[in-house]
Structure formats: C-alpha cells, structure tokens
Design a protein around this motif. Sequence first.
Motif, PDB file in Angstrom:
ATOM      1  N   PHE A 169      79.291  43.037  50.727  1.00 38.58           N
ATOM      2  CA  PHE A 169      80.521  43.248  50.182  1.00 38.58           C
ATOM      3  C   PHE A 169      81.095  44.696  50.457  1.00 38.58           C
ATOM      4  O   PHE A 169      82.111  45.117  51.128  1.00 38.58           O
ATOM      5  N   PHE A 170      80.146  45.664  50.078  1.00 41.45           N
ATOM      6  CA  PHE A 170      80.381  47.281  50.511  1.00 41.45           C
ATOM      7  C   PHE A 170      80.839  47.437  51.883  1.00 41.45           C
ATOM      8  O   PHE A 170      81.719  47.908  52.296  1.00 41.45           O
ATOM      9  N   ASN A 171      80.025  46.770  52.991  1.00 45.67           N
ATOM     10  CA  ASN A 171      80.252  46.910  54.294  1.00 45.67           C
ATOM     11  C   ASN A 171      81.642  46.222  54.723  1.00 45.67           C
ATOM     12  O   ASN A 171      82.469  46.873  55.614  1.00 45.67           O
ATOM     13  N   VAL A 172      82.114  45.192  54.042  1.00 45.06           N
ATOM     14  CA  VAL A 172      83.226  44.546  54.416  1.00 45.06           C
ATOM     15  C   VAL A 172      84.455  45.246  53.994  1.00 45.06           C
ATOM     16  O   VAL A 172      85.533  45.588  54.700  1.00 45.06           O
ATOM     17  N   PHE A 173      84.636  45.624  52.712  1.00 45.36           N
ATOM     18  CA  PHE A 173      85.480  46.661  52.074  1.00 45.36           C
ATOM     19  C   PHE A 173      85.798  47.998  52.989  1.00 45.36           C
ATOM     20  O   PHE A 173      86.677  48.584  52.998  1.00 45.36           O
ATOM     21  N   GLU A 174      84.612  48.761  53.201  1.00 49.15           N
ATOM     22  CA  GLU A 174      84.616  49.973  53.900  1.00 49.15           C
ATOM     23  C   GLU A 174      85.189  49.533  55.217  1.00 49.15           C
ATOM     24  O   GLU A 174      85.737  50.648  55.810  1.00 49.15           O
ATOM     25  N   TRP A 228      73.848  52.299  50.281  1.00 55.50           N
ATOM     26  CA  TRP A 228      74.688  51.516  49.405  1.00 55.50           C
ATOM     27  C   TRP A 228      73.978  51.029  48.096  1.00 55.50           C
ATOM     28  O   TRP A 228      74.609  50.776  47.060  1.00 55.50           O
ATOM     29  N   ASP A 229      72.553  51.007  48.111  1.00 58.00           N
ATOM     30  CA  ASP A 229      71.942  50.875  46.915  1.00 58.00           C
ATOM     31  C   ASP A 229      71.091  52.128  46.361  1.00 58.00           C
ATOM     32  O   ASP A 229      71.223  52.423  45.027  1.00 58.00           O
ATOM     33  N   TYR A 230      70.077  52.461  47.006  1.00 53.29           N
ATOM     34  CA  TYR A 230      69.353  53.257  46.490  1.00 53.29           C
ATOM     35  C   TYR A 230      70.047  54.599  45.928  1.00 53.29           C
ATOM     36  O   TYR A 230      69.643  55.473  45.178  1.00 53.29           O
ATOM     37  N   ARG A 231      70.940  55.043  47.009  1.00 52.90           N
ATOM     38  CA  ARG A 231      71.721  56.246  46.563  1.00 52.90           C
ATOM     39  C   ARG A 231      73.294  55.914  46.861  1.00 52.90           C
ATOM     40  O   ARG A 231      74.035  56.634  47.401  1.00 52.90           O
ATOM     41  N   GLY A 232      73.744  54.779  45.852  1.00 54.61           N
ATOM     42  CA  GLY A 232      75.201  54.222  45.949  1.00 54.61           C
ATOM     43  C   GLY A 232      76.108  55.113  45.746  1.00 54.61           C
ATOM     44  O   GLY A 232      77.146  55.301  46.014  1.00 54.61           O
ATOM     45  N   HIS A 275      74.240  44.763  56.933  1.00 56.44           N
ATOM     46  CA  HIS A 275      72.945  44.665  56.029  1.00 56.44           C
ATOM     47  C   HIS A 275      71.799  44.009  56.737  1.00 56.44           C
ATOM     48  O   HIS A 275      70.462  44.019  56.081  1.00 56.44           O
ATOM     49  N   LEU A 276      71.941  43.709  57.852  1.00 53.62           N
ATOM     50  CA  LEU A 276      70.744  43.067  58.620  1.00 53.62           C
ATOM     51  C   LEU A 276      70.199  43.872  59.895  1.00 53.62           C
ATOM     52  O   LEU A 276      69.069  43.965  60.059  1.00 53.62           O
ATOM     53  N   THR A 283      63.424  45.321  44.959  1.00 53.57           N
ATOM     54  CA  THR A 283      64.095  45.218  46.273  1.00 53.57           C
ATOM     55  C   THR A 283      65.713  45.277  46.408  1.00 53.57           C
ATOM     56  O   THR A 283      66.520  44.896  45.304  1.00 53.57           O
ATOM     57  N   ALA A 284      66.108  45.552  47.456  1.00 55.03           N
ATOM     58  CA  ALA A 284      67.497  45.370  47.887  1.00 55.03           C
ATOM     59  C   ALA A 284      67.678  44.255  48.582  1.00 55.03           C
ATOM     60  O   ALA A 284      69.066  43.970  48.857  1.00 55.03           O
ATOM     61  N   MET A 285      66.887  43.402  48.751  1.00 55.00           N
ATOM     62  CA  MET A 285      67.112  42.339  49.490  1.00 55.00           C
ATOM     63  C   MET A 285      67.879  42.379  50.945  1.00 55.00           C
ATOM     64  O   MET A 285      68.565  41.741  51.605  1.00 55.00           O
TER      65      MET A 285
END
Length: 277
Positions: free
Chosen positions: A240-245, A70-74, A142-143, A58-60
């Motif tokens: 974190f990826f979303n914040v920095f992006e 950002w996870d499956y094809r990061g 992410h939500l 899971t990516a949760m």
Amino acid sequence: MRIKKILVLGSLIILVLTISLAFNSGALGYYPLPLPGVRLLASWYLYTTLNPQYPVFTAMSPEAVTAIVWDYRGLDTLFETAVFFLAIVGALALMRGISLKVVLDSKNDNSDGGLSLICKTATKILVPLIIAVSASIALHGHLTPGGGFQGGSAAAVAPLLILVIFSVYFLLSKGVSEKPMLVLRTVGLLGIYFTALAAVFIGLFTGLNAYVFQNQPKFNAPVGLPAQISGALISGSLFFFNVFEYLAVAGGFTLVFILLSVPEEIVKSFVSGETHG
C-alpha cells in the motif's frame, strides 16, 4: 582558452592525487568491507525480511531495501517524503495564481505544434509502455527492486515526453492539468497517512495494542496487516505504501513539469507587479 584547459586538467590531477593520498593514509578507513558489526546488521535484515518462521520480526517481503525503507525505518522515510513534497509545494508556491485554463485559452492558432509526425507516432507507442513499466515497478516493489518513488518518477517521464514532443497545450487539452494532478497527489499522501495508521485504527476497534507504521504482528502488539491476499504476497503495508507513493510522486512531478512548460510571457502576465530579471 588553453590556460583554462590546463587549469581544469591540473585540478583533476590534484583531485585524484588527494583521493589516493586519503586512501593510503587511512582517512577513509582500512576495511575494504563494512565493519563486522555492520555486516551483522545486514545479516539480520536479510534473515528477517522474509521469514514466516519468525513472525514477530519479519516484514514478510523478499525485497530487503523496500522492507528497510517502509518498515524498519518507516518514520525516517515519512520525513524524507515530507521534505520532497515540501519542495513540490515550494515550486507550486512560486507559480501560484497561474491558471492553466488561461494558458490553454491563450493558444492563438489551430496548428498541432510539436515535433515531427515520426516523433509523435513513436511517443504514442512509448507512453503506454512507460506507464505499464512504471506501474510494474511500483506494484512489485515489495518483491523486486523498485517501489513507489521509483515507479512514480518513471511514470512522470510519460507527460514530460508528451510536453516535449507535442506541447503543453496538447497535454492540457487532454485534461492533464493542475486539478487532476493535485487530486492524484492528495490521494497519494492521504493513502500514505492512513496506511501508517492502519494498525492503530484496527487496534482501537479490537482493543488490542498497536503502533504507528506497524506492519506485521509483534510480541506486545498482535495487530498486523495481511501478508497475503488470495495467496498473493503483498507484504502487508509495503504494498500500500508503494501504491500511494506512486500516485503522489507521479502527480507532483507531472504538475511541476506542466508549470515549468508555461511560456514565459504568460507567467509574467500573472505575476505583474513583481520585478523580473
């Protein structure tokens, strides 16, 4: 003029007929829905994106698109992000050497400039709302549908609106210039870099196996980023990826918008010696 309109209309009719013929001949496939194999893959994504009962896959995250990006094809997303920022670098290279401080100092009158008082008042109300909505898009990426790129793009609308309604001189006088935007963009890019390597760093200190772009623990790599903080779901690296992006995109776009707003005569003074069209 009439002949031009007839040619345009004729071209549209030919385009519609060509597409219709392609559909009828099966050139675009006979399946109104994706192939069964593709639908199985989609089912797998939906099954695993938020599945605490299946922790090693899971990516949760309840937002499947963000989990895939950002996870499956990061790694794919990282290269796409690199292409985008290379485009930003290219735009900045074309405007190299232009000092925004000199642009601000070149203002030769004390007038406020810009559009009417009504437009300025409305903009003062809209800008905080734009920033708040853009931050929400990124922080909840992410939500719910959204993410760092979408939020950063929306945030860049605020300085663009100020440029149009007030002026580039007003924006520069408020401290929104090349250095703060470059710092914002650099912080964003470094944040993406360290987030991608976070599990590897943890693995080095703990002696456990871990991978680049790893989010949650895996079968042979028990290292993972926390899915929750104080009961709030952050989906590990996705937050974190979303914040920095968000920071990188907002800073990059804003800087390009400012440079494109520099008056032409000032740009020519910086690139003297070049041939102008």
